[in-house]
Design a protein around this motif. Sequence first.
Motif, short mmCIF file in Angstrom:
data_model
loop_
_atom_site.label_atom_id
_atom_site.label_comp_id
_atom_site.label_asym_id
_atom_site.label_seq_id
_atom_site.Cartn_x
_atom_site.Cartn_y
_atom_site.Cartn_z
N MET A 63 54.07 14.93 -17.74
CA MET A 63 53.39 16.11 -17.21
C MET A 63 52.52 16.77 -18.26
SD MET A 63 56.02 17.95 -14.55
CE MET A 63 57.33 18.19 -15.75
N ARG A 64 52.93 16.70 -19.53
CA ARG A 64 52.09 17.25 -20.59
C ARG A 64 50.75 16.53 -20.64
NH1 ARG A 64 53.70 15.82 -26.57
NH2 ARG A 64 52.96 13.83 -25.71
N ASN A 65 50.78 15.20 -20.53
CA ASN A 65 49.53 14.44 -20.53
C ASN A 65 48.65 14.83 -19.34
OD1 ASN A 65 50.34 13.07 -22.83
ND2 ASN A 65 51.20 11.34 -21.68
N ALA A 66 49.30 14.98 -18.18
CA ALA A 66 48.55 15.36 -16.98
C ALA A 66 47.99 16.76 -17.10
CB ALA A 66 49.45 15.25 -15.74
N MET A 67 48.76 17.68 -17.68
CA MET A 67 48.28 19.05 -17.84
C MET A 67 47.12 19.11 -18.84
SD MET A 67 51.62 21.55 -17.65
CE MET A 67 52.70 20.57 -18.69
N MET A 68 47.20 18.31 -19.91
CA MET A 68 46.10 18.27 -20.88
C MET A 68 44.82 17.75 -20.22
SD MET A 68 48.04 16.89 -24.33
CE MET A 68 46.49 16.72 -25.23
N LEU A 69 44.97 16.75 -19.34
CA LEU A 69 43.81 16.24 -18.63
C LEU A 69 43.21 17.31 -17.71
CD1 LEU A 69 41.98 13.86 -17.88
CD2 LEU A 69 43.65 13.23 -16.12
N ASN A 70 44.07 18.03 -16.99
CA ASN A 70 43.58 19.09 -16.12
C ASN A 70 42.92 20.22 -16.92
OD1 ASN A 70 44.15 18.26 -13.43
ND2 ASN A 70 46.32 18.67 -13.76
N GLN A 71 43.49 20.53 -18.07
CA GLN A 71 42.90 21.55 -18.92
C GLN A 71 41.54 21.10 -19.45
OE1 GLN A 71 46.06 22.09 -21.72
NE2 GLN A 71 47.24 23.42 -20.38
N LEU A 72 41.44 19.81 -19.77
CA LEU A 72 40.14 19.27 -20.21
C LEU A 72 39.11 19.37 -19.09
CD1 LEU A 72 38.35 17.73 -22.22
CD2 LEU A 72 39.31 15.60 -21.30
N PHE A 73 39.51 19.00 -17.88
CA PHE A 73 38.62 19.13 -16.73
C PHE A 73 38.21 20.59 -16.53
CE2 PHE A 73 40.47 15.14 -14.54
CZ PHE A 73 39.46 14.36 -15.06
N THR A 74 39.18 21.50 -16.64
CA THR A 74 38.89 22.91 -16.42
C THR A 74 37.88 23.43 -17.44
OG1 THR A 74 41.11 23.29 -15.52
CG2 THR A 74 39.89 25.22 -16.26
N SER A 75 38.13 23.17 -18.72
CA SER A 75 37.22 23.67 -19.75
C SER A 75 35.84 23.05 -19.65
CB SER A 75 37.81 23.40 -21.14
OG SER A 75 38.01 22.01 -21.36
N THR A 76 35.78 21.77 -19.27
CA THR A 76 34.48 21.10 -19.12
C THR A 76 33.68 21.71 -17.97
OG1 THR A 76 35.37 19.01 -19.97
CG2 THR A 76 33.33 18.89 -18.70
N VAL A 77 34.35 21.91 -16.84
CA VAL A 77 33.66 22.46 -15.68
C VAL A 77 33.25 23.92 -15.93
CG1 VAL A 77 33.89 23.04 -13.24
CG2 VAL A 77 34.80 20.89 -14.09
N VAL A 78 34.10 24.69 -16.60
CA VAL A 78 33.74 26.08 -16.92
C VAL A 78 32.53 26.11 -17.84
CG1 VAL A 78 34.50 28.14 -18.16
CG2 VAL A 78 36.03 27.05 -16.52
N SER A 79 32.47 25.20 -18.81
CA SER A 79 31.31 25.13 -19.69
C SER A 79 30.04 24.79 -18.90
CB SER A 79 31.54 24.08 -20.80
OG SER A 79 32.64 24.44 -21.60
N LEU A 80 30.17 23.82 -17.99
CA LEU A 80 29.02 23.47 -17.14
C LEU A 80 28.60 24.66 -16.28
CD1 LEU A 80 30.03 19.88 -15.97
CD2 LEU A 80 28.15 20.48 -17.51
#
Length: 204
Positions: A74-91
């Motif tokens: 779940m940590r790996n999955a959460m890190m992936l979701n956090q990466l997606f979130t930060s990338t989309v927020v930056s966009l």
Amino acid sequence: ADLGVGIVAAGSSGAARAAAAIAGAGLLVRYHHSLATREAAGGISWRTTQAATRRAWAKHILATKEYLYALHAMRNAMMLNQLFTSTVVSLFTVTVGFFYTVLKRQFGWLMLIRCTLISLSLLLSAFNFSQSARQMTHCGFMFPVANMDASGGGVPSVTPEQVEKVMVTSENSQWAGLRWFYFAITSVVWLLAAAIAEPAGEWG
């Protein structure tokens, strides 16, 4: 020659572009309606397959009590979701600034609609990715106590079925985040097509 000129003129008219936009939106609506109908009838899709996998995985963890493995996964999955979130927020931040500059220079209602669709899709994408990570965080706390009864310090509302439900909800949130990101890409293509068609004029 006159026929060719007439076709080009019709293709560049506002009515033709509006019809193309409506047709494209209709295809998206039709696809998602068909997807929802198929899933409701018990059909297999990527979303239902992933949801079933998460449910079966939660059952496995609860049965074997491999909580350390579960937390790592779940940590790996959460890190992936956090990466997606930060990338989309930056966009989202970059695109809103760009749209503000474009609309300030040359305002158009159709351009405003395009900008709003892209920005809203990115915002909803980031929101759903963050919700998926949040729901997995809840599961991390729920797994060890889901099998405990009240006399042993357990929480009555935290049951194995509830853990499975939250895991499925997390998967659906991640799916929605990706889906809204795809919608944003579709709107960007619409915007770029207008820019290519009318590089020197209004992207209307």
